[in-house]
Design a protein around this motif. Structure first.
Motif, PDB file in Angstrom:
ATOM      1  N   UNK A 174      35.228 -24.447  10.446  1.00 23.82           N
ATOM      2  CA  UNK A 174      34.322 -23.415   9.139  1.00 23.82           C
ATOM      3  C   UNK A 174      35.347 -23.066   7.776  1.00 23.82           C
ATOM      4  N   UNK A 175      37.105 -24.169   8.037  1.00 30.06           N
ATOM      5  CA  UNK A 175      38.146 -23.066   7.037  1.00 30.06           C
ATOM      6  C   UNK A 175      37.162 -24.856   5.882  1.00 30.06           C
ATOM      7  N   UNK A 176      36.209 -25.636   6.124  1.00 30.63           N
ATOM      8  CA  UNK A 176      36.114 -26.314   5.101  1.00 30.63           C
ATOM      9  C   UNK A 176      34.749 -26.109   4.414  1.00 30.63           C
ATOM     10  N   UNK A 177      34.444 -24.479   4.542  1.00 26.24           N
ATOM     11  CA  UNK A 177      33.026 -24.286   3.678  1.00 26.24           C
ATOM     12  C   UNK A 177      33.579 -23.153   3.228  1.00 26.24           C
ATOM     13  N   UNK A 178      32.201 -22.680   2.649  1.00 25.20           N
ATOM     14  CA  UNK A 178      32.577 -21.245   1.723  1.00 25.20           C
ATOM     15  C   UNK A 178      32.203 -20.677   2.488  1.00 25.20           C
ATOM     16  N   UNK A 179      30.776 -20.196   3.300  1.00 21.16           N
ATOM     17  CA  UNK A 179      30.638 -19.092   3.762  1.00 21.16           C
ATOM     18  C   UNK A 179      29.495 -19.790   5.391  1.00 21.16           C
ATOM     19  N   UNK A 180      30.129 -18.833   6.125  1.00 16.63           N
ATOM     20  CA  UNK A 180      29.710 -19.843   7.713  1.00 16.63           C
ATOM     21  C   UNK A 180      28.817 -18.640   8.085  1.00 16.63           C
ATOM     22  N   UNK A 181      27.973 -19.246   8.660  1.00 15.14           N
ATOM     23  CA  UNK A 181      27.324 -18.020  10.374  1.00 15.14           C
ATOM     24  C   UNK A 181      27.565 -18.794  11.168  1.00 15.14           C
ATOM     25  N   UNK A 182      28.005 -18.001  12.112  1.00 13.85           N
ATOM     26  CA  UNK A 182      28.213 -18.408  12.928  1.00 13.85           C
ATOM     27  C   UNK A 182      27.475 -18.678  14.115  1.00 13.85           C
ATOM     28  N   UNK A 183      26.947 -18.208  15.098  1.00 11.61           N
ATOM     29  CA  UNK A 183      25.283 -17.694  16.057  1.00 11.61           C
ATOM     30  C   UNK A 183      25.738 -18.012  17.165  1.00 11.61           C
ATOM     31  N   UNK A 184      25.913 -16.678  18.249  1.00  9.82           N
ATOM     32  CA  UNK A 184      26.529 -16.135  19.525  1.00  9.82           C
ATOM     33  C   UNK A 184      24.991 -15.611  20.368  1.00  9.82           C
ATOM     34  N   UNK A 185      25.350 -15.303  22.005  1.00  7.73           N
ATOM     35  CA  UNK A 185      24.078 -14.337  22.248  1.00  7.73           C
ATOM     36  C   UNK A 185      24.808 -13.684  23.362  1.00  7.73           C
ATOM     37  N   UNK A 186      26.297 -13.216  23.201  1.00  9.38           N
ATOM     38  CA  UNK A 186      26.574 -12.892  23.831  1.00  9.38           C
ATOM     39  C   UNK A 186      27.535 -11.960  23.369  1.00  9.38           C
ATOM     40  N   UNK A 187      27.902 -10.579  23.129  1.00 11.76           N
ATOM     41  CA  UNK A 187      29.249 -10.061  22.830  1.00 11.76           C
ATOM     42  C   UNK A 187      30.640 -10.604  23.305  1.00 11.76           C
ATOM     43  N   UNK A 188      30.707 -11.177  24.483  1.00 11.30           N
ATOM     44  CA  UNK A 188      31.592 -11.758  24.467  1.00 11.30           C
ATOM     45  C   UNK A 188      32.384 -13.221  23.912  1.00 11.30           C
ATOM     46  N   UNK A 189      30.968 -13.631  23.562  1.00 15.51           N
ATOM     47  CA  UNK A 189      31.163 -14.594  22.527  1.00 15.51           C
ATOM     48  C   UNK A 189      32.234 -14.626  21.349  1.00 15.51           C
ATOM     49  N   UNK A 190      30.869 -13.309  20.928  1.00 16.73           N
ATOM     50  CA  UNK A 190      31.558 -13.143  19.530  1.00 16.73           C
ATOM     51  C   UNK A 190      32.898 -12.246  19.512  1.00 16.73           C
ATOM     52  N   UNK A 191      33.425 -11.823  20.454  1.00 17.54           N
ATOM     53  CA  UNK A 191      34.287 -11.646  20.167  1.00 17.54           C
ATOM     54  C   UNK A 191      36.009 -12.894  20.199  1.00 17.54           C
ATOM     55  N   UNK A 192      35.748 -13.743  21.380  1.00 23.67           N
ATOM     56  CA  UNK A 192      35.952 -14.748  20.869  1.00 23.67           C
ATOM     57  C   UNK A 192      36.316 -14.953  20.392  1.00 23.67           C
ATOM     58  N   UNK A 193      34.964 -15.718  19.612  1.00 23.28           N
ATOM     59  CA  UNK A 193      34.963 -16.386  18.681  1.00 23.28           C
ATOM     60  C   UNK A 193      35.563 -15.735  16.907  1.00 23.28           C
ATOM     61  N   UNK A 194      36.104 -13.605  17.556  1.00 25.93           N
ATOM     62  CA  UNK A 194      36.434 -13.090  16.489  1.00 25.93           C
ATOM     63  C   UNK A 194      37.978 -13.333  16.382  1.00 25.93           C
ATOM     64  N   UNK A 195      38.673 -13.312  18.250  1.00 27.77           N
ATOM     65  CA  UNK A 195      39.981 -13.703  18.079  1.00 27.77           C
ATOM     66  C   UNK A 195      39.923 -15.169  18.032  1.00 27.77           C
ATOM     67  N   UNK A 196      39.470 -16.516  18.022  1.00 25.15           N
ATOM     68  CA  UNK A 196      39.945 -17.202  17.276  1.00 25.15           C
ATOM     69  C   UNK A 196      40.387 -17.589  16.524  1.00 25.15           C
ATOM     70  N   UNK A 197      39.222 -16.971  14.834  1.00 23.50           N
ATOM     71  CA  UNK A 197      39.505 -16.833  14.016  1.00 23.50           C
ATOM     72  C   UNK A 197      40.788 -16.355  13.220  1.00 23.50           C
ATOM     73  N   UNK A 198      41.402 -14.887  13.884  1.00 22.21           N
ATOM     74  CA  UNK A 198      42.158 -14.352  13.702  1.00 22.21           C
ATOM     75  C   UNK A 198      43.607 -15.668  13.693  1.00 22.21           C
ATOM     76  N   UNK A 199      43.768 -15.476  15.619  1.00 23.00           N
ATOM     77  CA  UNK A 199      44.448 -16.795  15.413  1.00 23.00           C
ATOM     78  C   UNK A 199      44.683 -17.896  14.620  1.00 23.00           C
TER      79      UNK A 199
END
Length: 190
Positions: free
Chosen positions: A61-86
């Motif tokens: 994702x760092x290689x793109x200007x604007x990214x959409x990350x699709x998930x279907x559970x809140x747990x995955x949403x939070x995991x994605x946000x945590x990974x992004x910030x980490x």
């Protein structure tokens, strides 16, 4: 963080994977960009649970200007946000989790719930995102998932899954042109 490359339609080459990725993640990172460089704009990456699909996706994702990350559970949403910030990326992040939330126009990463987006696609231009990442991509053949995925026309549509096959046998080949990288559980154990 690697700088985003923003020239639309330009061949990207194969960027150097971030040093924090593990060797298999680096191999998958390279495979994605090698395929993209060949003109393949939809692909699947299969890595077993716990091997770091989300960390890999954030590096891509760092290689793109604007990214959409699709998930279907809140747990995955939070995991994605945590990974992004980490990963230390200072760019804006937004989420689409309810009917009252819309993506911030200047956000680098938008993490969206499939269920929410399915009923609100009219609010999002098909070319809005340069990269659309589909977590748990083995669900992609389901009608609601297909509706959302097929609405967008990114430079790259990237599916992530622990298994590239669906239990019901429905093919994923109508959404993903190639299996860019596949690591088996046996490989992970070794």
């Amino acid at each position: 963080a690697l700088p985003a490359i923003t020239l639309p339609g330009a061949r990207r080459g194969v960027p150097t994977p971030p040093a924090h990725l593990r060797p298999r993640q680096k191999d998958a990172f390279k495979a994605v960009f090698e395929n993209l460089n060949k003109g393949i704009d939809s692909m699947l990456v299969a890595l077993p649970t716990g091997v770091g699909k989300t960390h890999l996706a954030i590096a891509i994702a760092h290689q793109f200007e604007r990214v959409l990350f699709l998930v279907h559970r809140t747990e995955l949403l939070n995991q994605t946000l945590n990974s992004y910030h980490a990963a230390g990326n200072p760019r804006n992040v937004t989420t689409i989790t309810s009917a009252s939330r819309t993506a911030a126009p200047d956000a680098h990463l938008t993490v969206g719930m499939i269920q929410t987006l399915a009923g609100r696609l009219h609010q999002y231009a098909p070319q809005r995102y340069g990269l659309v990442i589909v977590d748990e991509a083995h669900h992609s053949a389901a009608a609601e998932w297909r509706k959302v995925i097929q609405h967008f026309h990114p430079e790259l549509s990237l599916g992530l899954s622990a298994t590239p096959e669906r239990q019901d046998g429905a093919p994923l080949s109508n959404l993903y042109s190639v299996l860019a990288y596949h690591m088996t559980v046996a490989d992970a154990v070794r």
